[in-house]
Design an enzyme around this catalytic site. Structure first.
Site, PDB file in Angstrom:
ATOM      1  N   CYS A 148       0.814  -1.087  -0.022  1.00  0.00           N
ATOM      2  CA  CYS A 148       0.198   0.204   0.156  1.00  0.00           C
ATOM      3  C   CYS A 148       0.675   1.376   0.247  1.00  0.00           C
ATOM      4  O   CYS A 148       0.372   2.488  -0.244  1.00  0.00           O
ATOM      5  CB  CYS A 148      -1.026   0.048   1.104  1.00  0.00           C
ATOM      6  SG  CYS A 148      -2.072  -1.332   1.128  1.00  0.00           S
ATOM      7  N   HIS A 170      -9.389   2.740  -2.233  1.00  0.00           N
ATOM      8  CA  HIS A 170      -8.150   2.564  -2.005  1.00  0.00           C
ATOM      9  C   HIS A 170      -7.460   1.482  -3.064  1.00  0.00           C
ATOM     10  O   HIS A 170      -7.568   0.206  -2.697  1.00  0.00           O
ATOM     11  CB  HIS A 170      -8.066   1.660  -0.404  1.00  0.00           C
ATOM     12  CG  HIS A 170      -6.656   1.328  -0.061  1.00  0.00           C
ATOM     13  ND1 HIS A 170      -5.449   2.011  -0.253  1.00  0.00           N
ATOM     14  CD2 HIS A 170      -6.369   0.533   1.157  1.00  0.00           C
ATOM     15  CE1 HIS A 170      -4.600   1.476   0.346  1.00  0.00           C
ATOM     16  NE2 HIS A 170      -5.108   0.575   1.117  1.00  0.00           N
TER      17      HIS A 170
END
Length: 386
Positions: free
Chosen positions: A92, A339
């Site tokens: 991420c 996301h």
């Protein structure tokens, strides 16, 4: 990055992204390279006034088909055969890590102009299986080796909420606020200048107003009886974002405003609590640059979970539900927008560019971008308006 004089630091002079779509919906048939290529193409046009060729494209990606996604995307954007491409996987934090790597190349004077960011298509990511059991899906790569904690991110968010005392009500309040801010920003047109049309879409798919009563009724999503729900967690998403980094000499010569990259930090932390990573990363970054949190006007944190975001902001002395509501993710974050793992670290930098450069913030204004990473990492970067 080692301390350098301001004139030697790289500068972001362009930043764009796709709209962000929920996996399986808006971009369900668009591969990661086809998300990235149109954004790269527009950013390349944005910086054509610099008069120098693009030296490289660096892209973060987590779950794509493998190979060198950045090279595929650069060719798809029409940059030509001479632009090589490098693909980064820090999960991420990949998009932000790619920007830091590009900045190091510019600061070292090995390159003059680099496009960097990330792309993720959860919708088209290939399904994998172990050779010895081809009928059993391979869920994900391990974040750590055997003998170390390796929680899924939802369970890790629950553990962090418990460890740092982040209650369910605050998580729901924060998720509702993130969505409300994103809806207001979309309606006011504050995302328009940063979004490149892909597949006919020019608006983020997901942000919507969420009633407190609806949020409070949602069951725990990862741990029975827990506080982390689908409502206060970010969705799995598709999207891409890239920026252009160049030297201060070229920026000043072209008369472009921008964001100077003052410094970056990548650190490790307890893999059992990976959401904690931004705390040591930001602390190290501020220590290296001699900047205090009070001096930073705009903060963009990847909102993977409300629990994780609040644990981090609490530790850094920020109050995103009170005094710092317009300072931390002022237009909403990943809880509202989505996301896209490999891109999301570049999305927050693009948001800083809009908040500070496109809005005309005065020179010297500081912005902070940070992300937590599975396996126990934190990535952070400090920027200054020039």
């Amino acid at each position: 990055m080692r301390p350098l004089p301001p004139e030697a630091l790289p500068v972001i002079v362009a930043a764009r992204r796709t709209a962000i779509g929920t996996a399986g919906h808006a971009f369900k048939e668009v591969t990661a390279d086809r998300l990235a290529a149109p954004v790269i193409q527009v950013v390349a046009r944005d910086v054509a006034c610099l008069g120098v060729p693009i030296d490289d494209v660096v892209l973060g990606n987590c779950m794509g088909p493998g190979g060198n996604l950045a090279r595929v995307s650069a060719l798809g954007a029409g940059l030509g055969e001479a632009v090589p491409g490098a693909t980064v996987d820090r999960q991420c934090g990949s998009g932000l890590a790619a920007i830091l790597m590009a900045g190091q190349a510019v600061a070292s004077e090995e390159m003059e102009l680099v496009i960097a960011g990330g792309a993720e298509s959860a919708s088209t990511a290939p399904l994998r299986a172990h050779r010895e059991s081809p009928d059993t899906p391979y869920e994900r790569a391990p974040f750590t080796p055997a003998g170390h904690p390796d929680p899924d991110m939802g369970a890790a968010a629950e553990a962090l909420a418990a460890a740092r005392g982040v209650e369910r009500e605050r998580q729901d309040d924060y998720a509702g606020a993130s969505n409300a801010k994103a809806v207001a920003a979309r309606e006011a047109g504050r995302f328009a200048a940063e979004i490149v049309e892909v597949g006919g879409r020019t608006e983020d798919q997901r942000p919507r107003l969420m009633r407190p009563a609806s949020l409070s009724r949602l069951p725990a999503a990862f741990v029975p009886g827990g506080s982390v729900t689908a409502g206060n967690s970010s969705p799995v998403s598709d999207g891409a974002a890239v920026v252009a980094l160049t030297s201060e000499r070229l920026r000043a010569g072209a008369g472009l405003p921008g964001l100077r990259l003052r410094g970056g930090a990548v650190v490790g932390c307890d893999p059992a609590l990976p959401g904690w990573g931004p705390v040591p990363a930001v602390r190290r970054l501020l220590g290296r640059t001699g900047v205090s949190m009070e001096q930073i006007a705009a903060v963009e944190i990847v909102e993977a979970f409300a629990a994780q975001t609040l644990a981090v902001t609490d530790a850094l002395g920020l109050d995103p539900l009170g005094a710092d509501r317009e300072r931390v993710c002022a237009d909403g974050g990943a809880l509202a927008l989505g996301h896209p793992w490999g891109a999301t670290g570049a999305v927050v930098v693009t948001r800083l560019f809009t908040r500070l450069v496109r809005s005309g913030a005065p020179p010297g204004t500081l912005g902070l971008a940070t992300a937590a990473v599975g396996g126990g990492l934190g990535v952070a970067a400090l920027f200054e308006v020039v």
